[in-house]
Design an enzyme around this catalytic site. Structure first.
Site, PDB file in Angstrom:
ATOM      1  N   TYR A   1      48.298 -13.160 -63.813  1.00 31.49           N
ATOM      2  CA  TYR A   1      48.972 -13.005 -65.111  1.00 31.49           C
ATOM      3  C   TYR A   1      50.161 -12.064 -64.976  1.00 31.49           C
ATOM      4  O   TYR A   1      51.263 -12.348 -65.462  1.00 31.49           O
ATOM      5  CB  TYR A   1      47.986 -12.474 -66.148  1.00 31.49           C
TER       6      TYR A   1
ATOM      7  N   SER B   1      55.436  -8.981 -70.654  1.00 32.00           N
ATOM      8  CA  SER B   1      54.307  -8.094 -70.926  1.00 32.00           C
ATOM      9  C   SER B   1      54.500  -6.802 -70.155  1.00 32.00           C
ATOM     10  O   SER B   1      55.197  -6.776 -69.125  1.00 32.00           O
ATOM     11  CB  SER B   1      52.998  -8.768 -70.489  1.00 32.00           C
TER      12      SER B   1
END
Length: 329
Positions: free
Chosen positions: A198, A185
């Site tokens: 995350y 990501s």
């Protein structure tokens, strides 16, 4: 002494210029992709007969399953919801004529890999897409306010990548060809406050992938980490598509054109430009309290305006800053 200092400064300046030059060359490869290193139409099929995609029930995983089937591969779809897998598998077979095999598995668990291994026996696997992922707090928030889903997050975002790669990479090494795409990501490109856990799991995927590419490049295997920013998927509550927020199908189609550009890609031109712009922001500005407050407020407003999400979610107490976990796969 002064002469040595001058030479040292010149050397440092030359290294800085060289670093930016290399970044510019990498960036312009996206504009000149088809002239620079075009992929033959048979490239993906030449890797092997089957492609394995984790988190394939919807979103990016579903899009990879469709696109790779269109490019001539048979597909193994792995996800936790059997009914969704069966429905998507039927659609892909009817639309492309490829064979589709499904494996039900919940990647938040750690006892699933022996069953996956048994179901993959005998298949010539040329492509692995480690896509399954979990985003456990929808809104940015401080670490202590996040849901207590640490172990699930580690199993889903980290262990799945390591263990699926270990299952499949050995046969690729024997055949001396294969393609592994690991979905990270943009949040894993640098420390991302208010999304720390995350961000850290996705940073692991990035470092792991880049290290593996060094180890296995000479053995004919491509290992690439994909670091997108905003994609409209069920995990992101189907954000409205825009110049920055890509639909899963258009993102996947574009990202597959970039597998020859190196060990890392944002997956599409818009996100590559965004990554370079963010990289220009000095870290002391990015990590200041004022900037973080702006990020939190803008992010919350953007999600409220652009996601197809029930209004009551936004009525959560400001102090919480999170809702239920979001799991792609």
């Amino acid at each position: 002494m002064g002469e040595i200092q001058d030479q040292l400064l010149i050397l440092v300046g030359a290294l800085v210029c060289l670093n930016y030059l290399l970044k510019c060359v990498k960036f312009f490869k996206y504009f000149l992709l088809r002239l620079w290193n075009p992929l033959p139409k048979s490239f993906f099929r030449s890797m092997g007969e089957w492609a394995v995609i984790t988190g394939a029930g919807d979103g990016i995983g579903k899009a990879y399953s469709y696109e790779l089937a269109k490019r001539g591969l048979n597909i193994v779809m792995i996800s936790r919801t059997l009914e969704k897998l069966q429905e998507v598998a039927k659609e892909i077979e009817q639309a492309t004529g490829s064979h589709v095999k499904i494996i039900q598995a919940d990647f938040t668990k750690d006892d699933i890999y022996e069953n996956i291994k048994e179901n993959l026996q005998g298949l010539e696997i040329g492509i692995l897409v480690n896509n399954v992922g979990m985003f456990h707090n929808y809104f940015p928030c401080h670490f202590l306010n996040e849901p207590d889903e640490v172990q699930n997050l580690i199993h889903c975002n980290i262990s799945s990548v390591v263990k699926m790669t270990r299952l499949i990479l050995r046969d690729m090494e024997i055949r001396r060809k294969g393609l592994v795409l690991n979905m990270s990501s943009g949040a894993g490109l640098f420390p991302w406050p208010l999304c720390s856990l995350y961000s850290s799991t996705k940073a692991f995927v990035r470092m792991f992938s880049k290290a593996l590419q060094v180890e296995y490049k000479e053995k004919g295997i491509i290992i690439q980490v994909v670091t997108p920013y905003s994609i409209s998927t069920p995990m992101t509550k189907n954000l409205n598509p825009s110049i920055i927020t890509k639909r899963a199908d258009e993102f996947v189609k574009e990202s597959l054109d970039f597998v020859a550009t190196g060990d890392e890609t944002c997956g599409c031109l818009a996100h590559e430009i965004l990554a370079h712009l963010i990289d220009l922001v000095p870290s002391w500005i990015f990590y200041s309290d004022a900037f973080q407050n702006i990020v939190w407020t803008r992010c919350r407003n953007y999600l409220k305006q652009n996601s197809r999400i029930q209004e009551e979610i936004f009525e959560e107490e400001e102090g919480n800053g999170y809702i239920q976990q979001h799991y792609s796969g």
